[in-house]
Motif scaffolding. Structure first.
Motif, PDB file in Angstrom:
ATOM      1  N   VAL A 183      -0.693   4.881  -0.824  1.00 44.24           N
ATOM      2  CA  VAL A 183      -1.762   4.988   0.171  1.00 44.24           C
ATOM      3  C   VAL A 183      -1.195   5.670   1.412  1.00 44.24           C
ATOM      4  O   VAL A 183      -0.162   5.240   1.940  1.00 44.24           O
ATOM      5  CB  VAL A 183      -2.308   3.593   0.544  1.00 44.24           C
ATOM      6  CG1 VAL A 183      -3.398   3.696   1.604  1.00 44.24           C
ATOM      7  CG2 VAL A 183      -2.844   2.892  -0.698  1.00 44.24           C
ATOM      8  N   PRO A 184      -1.805   6.751   1.917  1.00 43.70           N
ATOM      9  CA  PRO A 184      -1.276   7.474   3.075  1.00 43.70           C
ATOM     10  C   PRO A 184      -1.183   6.609   4.329  1.00 43.70           C
ATOM     11  O   PRO A 184      -1.885   5.597   4.471  1.00 43.70           O
ATOM     12  CB  PRO A 184      -2.282   8.616   3.265  1.00 43.70           C
ATOM     13  CG  PRO A 184      -2.924   8.785   1.935  1.00 43.70           C
ATOM     14  CD  PRO A 184      -2.985   7.417   1.340  1.00 43.70           C
ATOM     15  N   GLN A 223      -4.319   5.571   6.510  1.00 42.07           N
ATOM     16  CA  GLN A 223      -5.169   4.525   5.937  1.00 42.07           C
ATOM     17  C   GLN A 223      -4.499   3.151   6.057  1.00 42.07           C
ATOM     18  O   GLN A 223      -5.157   2.158   6.386  1.00 42.07           O
ATOM     19  CB  GLN A 223      -5.464   4.839   4.464  1.00 42.07           C
ATOM     20  CG  GLN A 223      -6.240   6.137   4.261  1.00 42.07           C
ATOM     21  CD  GLN A 223      -6.572   6.388   2.803  1.00 42.07           C
ATOM     22  OE1 GLN A 223      -6.922   5.467   2.071  1.00 42.07           O
ATOM     23  NE2 GLN A 223      -6.459   7.638   2.372  1.00 42.07           N
ATOM     24  N   ARG A 224      -3.207   3.080   5.812  1.00 36.58           N
ATOM     25  CA  ARG A 224      -2.484   1.802   5.925  1.00 36.58           C
ATOM     26  C   ARG A 224      -2.539   1.273   7.355  1.00 36.58           C
ATOM     27  O   ARG A 224      -2.828   0.094   7.587  1.00 36.58           O
ATOM     28  CB  ARG A 224      -1.020   1.984   5.514  1.00 36.58           C
ATOM     29  CG  ARG A 224      -0.793   2.490   4.104  1.00 36.58           C
ATOM     30  CD  ARG A 224       0.653   2.272   3.682  1.00 36.58           C
ATOM     31  NE  ARG A 224       1.622   2.801   4.623  1.00 36.58           N
ATOM     32  CZ  ARG A 224       2.177   4.008   4.554  1.00 36.58           C
ATOM     33  NH1 ARG A 224       1.812   4.850   3.586  1.00 36.58           N
ATOM     34  NH2 ARG A 224       3.088   4.401   5.434  1.00 36.58           N
ATOM     35  N   THR A 225      -2.260   2.163   8.297  1.00 34.28           N
ATOM     36  CA  THR A 225      -2.223   1.745   9.701  1.00 34.28           C
ATOM     37  C   THR A 225      -3.605   1.325  10.183  1.00 34.28           C
ATOM     38  O   THR A 225      -3.752   0.333  10.910  1.00 34.28           O
ATOM     39  CB  THR A 225      -1.687   2.887  10.581  1.00 34.28           C
ATOM     40  OG1 THR A 225      -0.450   3.362  10.040  1.00 34.28           O
ATOM     41  CG2 THR A 225      -1.450   2.409  11.995  1.00 34.28           C
ATOM     42  N   MET A 229       0.831  -1.209   0.000  1.00 33.55           N
ATOM     43  CA  MET A 229       0.000   0.000   0.000  1.00 33.55           C
ATOM     44  C   MET A 229       0.866   1.260   0.000  1.00 33.55           C
ATOM     45  O   MET A 229       0.533   2.252  -0.642  1.00 33.55           O
ATOM     46  CB  MET A 229      -0.934  -0.014   1.216  1.00 33.55           C
ATOM     47  CG  MET A 229      -2.074  -1.022   1.102  1.00 33.55           C
ATOM     48  SD  MET A 229      -3.297  -0.861   2.439  1.00 33.55           S
ATOM     49  CE  MET A 229      -2.373  -1.510   3.827  1.00 33.55           C
ATOM     50  N   ARG A 230       1.986   1.195   0.741  1.00 29.69           N
ATOM     51  CA  ARG A 230       2.880   2.363   0.761  1.00 29.69           C
ATOM     52  C   ARG A 230       3.472   2.616  -0.626  1.00 29.69           C
ATOM     53  O   ARG A 230       3.574   3.755  -1.070  1.00 29.69           O
ATOM     54  CB  ARG A 230       4.001   2.142   1.780  1.00 29.69           C
ATOM     55  CG  ARG A 230       4.880   3.372   2.004  1.00 29.69           C
ATOM     56  CD  ARG A 230       5.889   3.125   3.089  1.00 29.69           C
ATOM     57  NE  ARG A 230       6.879   2.142   2.682  1.00 29.69           N
ATOM     58  CZ  ARG A 230       7.815   1.649   3.483  1.00 29.69           C
ATOM     59  NH1 ARG A 230       7.874   2.030   4.754  1.00 29.69           N
ATOM     60  NH2 ARG A 230       8.686   0.766   3.039  1.00 29.69           N
ATOM     61  N   ALA A 231       3.863   1.520  -1.311  1.00 30.47           N
ATOM     62  CA  ALA A 231       4.401   1.665  -2.661  1.00 30.47           C
ATOM     63  C   ALA A 231       3.342   2.216  -3.619  1.00 30.47           C
ATOM     64  O   ALA A 231       3.669   2.910  -4.588  1.00 30.47           O
ATOM     65  CB  ALA A 231       4.915   0.319  -3.164  1.00 30.47           C
ATOM     66  N   ALA A 232       2.085   1.912  -3.350  1.00 34.14           N
ATOM     67  CA  ALA A 232       0.992   2.393  -4.206  1.00 34.14           C
ATOM     68  C   ALA A 232       0.563   3.819  -3.866  1.00 34.14           C
ATOM     69  O   ALA A 232      -0.336   4.367  -4.523  1.00 34.14           O
ATOM     70  CB  ALA A 232      -0.206   1.458  -4.093  1.00 34.14           C
ATOM     71  N   GLN A 262      -2.413  14.732   6.036  1.00 35.26           N
ATOM     72  CA  GLN A 262      -2.894  14.379   7.379  1.00 35.26           C
ATOM     73  C   GLN A 262      -2.289  13.054   7.870  1.00 35.26           C
ATOM     74  O   GLN A 262      -2.718  12.534   8.905  1.00 35.26           O
ATOM     75  CB  GLN A 262      -4.419  14.248   7.350  1.00 35.26           C
ATOM     76  CG  GLN A 262      -5.159  15.527   7.027  1.00 35.26           C
ATOM     77  CD  GLN A 262      -5.266  16.438   8.225  1.00 35.26           C
ATOM     78  OE1 GLN A 262      -5.658  16.024   9.308  1.00 35.26           O
ATOM     79  NE2 GLN A 262      -4.899  17.703   8.037  1.00 35.26           N
ATOM     80  N   ALA A 263      -1.306  12.535   7.161  1.00 40.11           N
ATOM     81  CA  ALA A 263      -0.795  11.188   7.427  1.00 40.11           C
ATOM     82  C   ALA A 263      -0.339  10.993   8.871  1.00 40.11           C
ATOM     83  O   ALA A 263      -0.813  10.096   9.572  1.00 40.11           O
ATOM     84  CB  ALA A 263       0.345  10.869   6.465  1.00 40.11           C
TER      85      ALA A 263
END
Length: 334
Positions: free
Chosen positions: A133-134, A137-139, A128-131, A200-201
């Motif tokens: 995605v902030p 949202q991942r966490t 998700m990080r490579a894509a 806002q990450a």
């Protein structure tokens, strides 16, 4: 000269005389109406054993018999002849027991299953990080899926760590050993569509946190959960529902309240406003219900003398590429 009886397959063939023991046989045919009950038991047993084989059952004169012969009794101490006690044999060295594999306990199985699950969720976080995605949202998604491993600096991109560095620097300049929401570069937005943005990450993921200094390095520590002074009443209310009705009852309660959010928004501004109100509020409701107090530790080591990686332009021939720019050149982590 001797009178003998001859038998064929299953019946008496005849009765006659054996002349001079020569095996020559002369006599009449047996009565074809003769049944097994007309025979002696010995004749009936031999007949049925040839017909049926070992271990079968046949009826003779109203009683059932087996075609098995009596087996010899096994030798036991009771029926063995009494003899003098044998001399005790000399002791021989014991053979080394073979190595046996210990069964895996239920606790070990759960530990293995959790490690496999955490590994899978860690890979999902990287993907998700490579894509793009902030972090918030991942966490949120990995924690909701069951991950409970500590959140470290390895879970964030350089740009996301730069947001945290800025907040830590501001807190230290103010003489504090903790970060507040006001220390982040961007204002905290709750229940709005902007809360999902990359800006806002870190304020949405780390938020308020403690700063620990050791050997000239800074460590950011906190607990990623949904329990704070504002959310505490709703977290405890959801917890009571879960204890009483289980996860299915909790899911129904969240869905019902999301529908109420939609209806309130629709009354104010139509369908679009209704969907917006429900979707923007839903992550907070799900987090309060299914994560609540059961969060994950945050242990982020801020690297000293780190580098904020910048995105390369499409062409390396662009004039000025490589010159340090604000937020894109070398940045010193505390």
């Amino acid at each position: 000269m001797k009178r003998v009886k001859r038998f064929a397959e299953g019946d008496v063939v005849g009765e006659g005389l054996d002349v001079f023991g020569s095996g020559a046989y002369y006599g009449r045919r047996a009565d074809k109406n003769r049944t097994i009950d007309d025979m002696s038991f010995s004749e009936a047993f031999k007949l049925k054993r040839r017909e049926l084989g070992e271990g079968k059952v046949f009826t003779w004169r109203g009683n059932k018999y087996t075609t098995s012969t009596k087996k010899p009794e096994p030798k036991t101490e009771a029926n063995l002849p009494k003899t003098a006690p044998k001399a005790t044999p000399k002791a021989t060295p014991k053979a080394t027991p073979k190595a046996t594999t210990k069964p895996v306990s239920k606790k070990q199985e759960e530990s293995i299953g959790r490690r496999i699950g955490e590994g899978f969720l860690s890979l999902a976080n990287r993907g998700m990080r490579a894509a793009g995605v902030p972090a918030q949202q991942r966490t949120f998604l990995t924690t909701l899926a069951g991950s409970r491993r500590p959140i470290t600096e390895k879970d964030f991109s350089e740009e996301e760590l730069a947001q945290l560095k800025s907040a830590a620097d501001k807190a230290k300049r103010a003489g504090r050993n903790y970060i507040t929401y006001e220390d982040y570069p961007n204002e905290l937005l709750i229940n709005k569509v902007e809360q999902f943005s990359a800006e806002q990450a870190m304020s949405q993921t780390v938020g308020r946190a403690r700063l620990r200094q050791k050997d000239g390095k800074t460590k950011v520590t906190d607990i990623y959960d949904f329990l704070n002074s504002v959310r505490a009443p709703e977290v405890r209310r959801y917890k009571a529902i879960r204890e009483k009705e289980g996860r299915s009852g909790l899911a129904k309660a969240v869905a019902k309240e999301a529908l109420e959010d939609f209806e309130k928004g629709r009354e104010k501004g139509g369908l679009r406003e209704g969907f917006s109100a429900a979707i923007n509020r839903l992550p907070s409701r799900i987090g309060n219900a299914f994560i609540g107090e059961d969060g994950r530790p945050i242990e982020i080591n801020m690297r000293k003398g780190g580098r904020v990686k910048s995105k390369k332009p499409k062409s390396s021939k662009v004039r000025g590429y490589g010159i340090a720019q604000r937020g894109r050149g070398r940045g010193k982590f505390v």
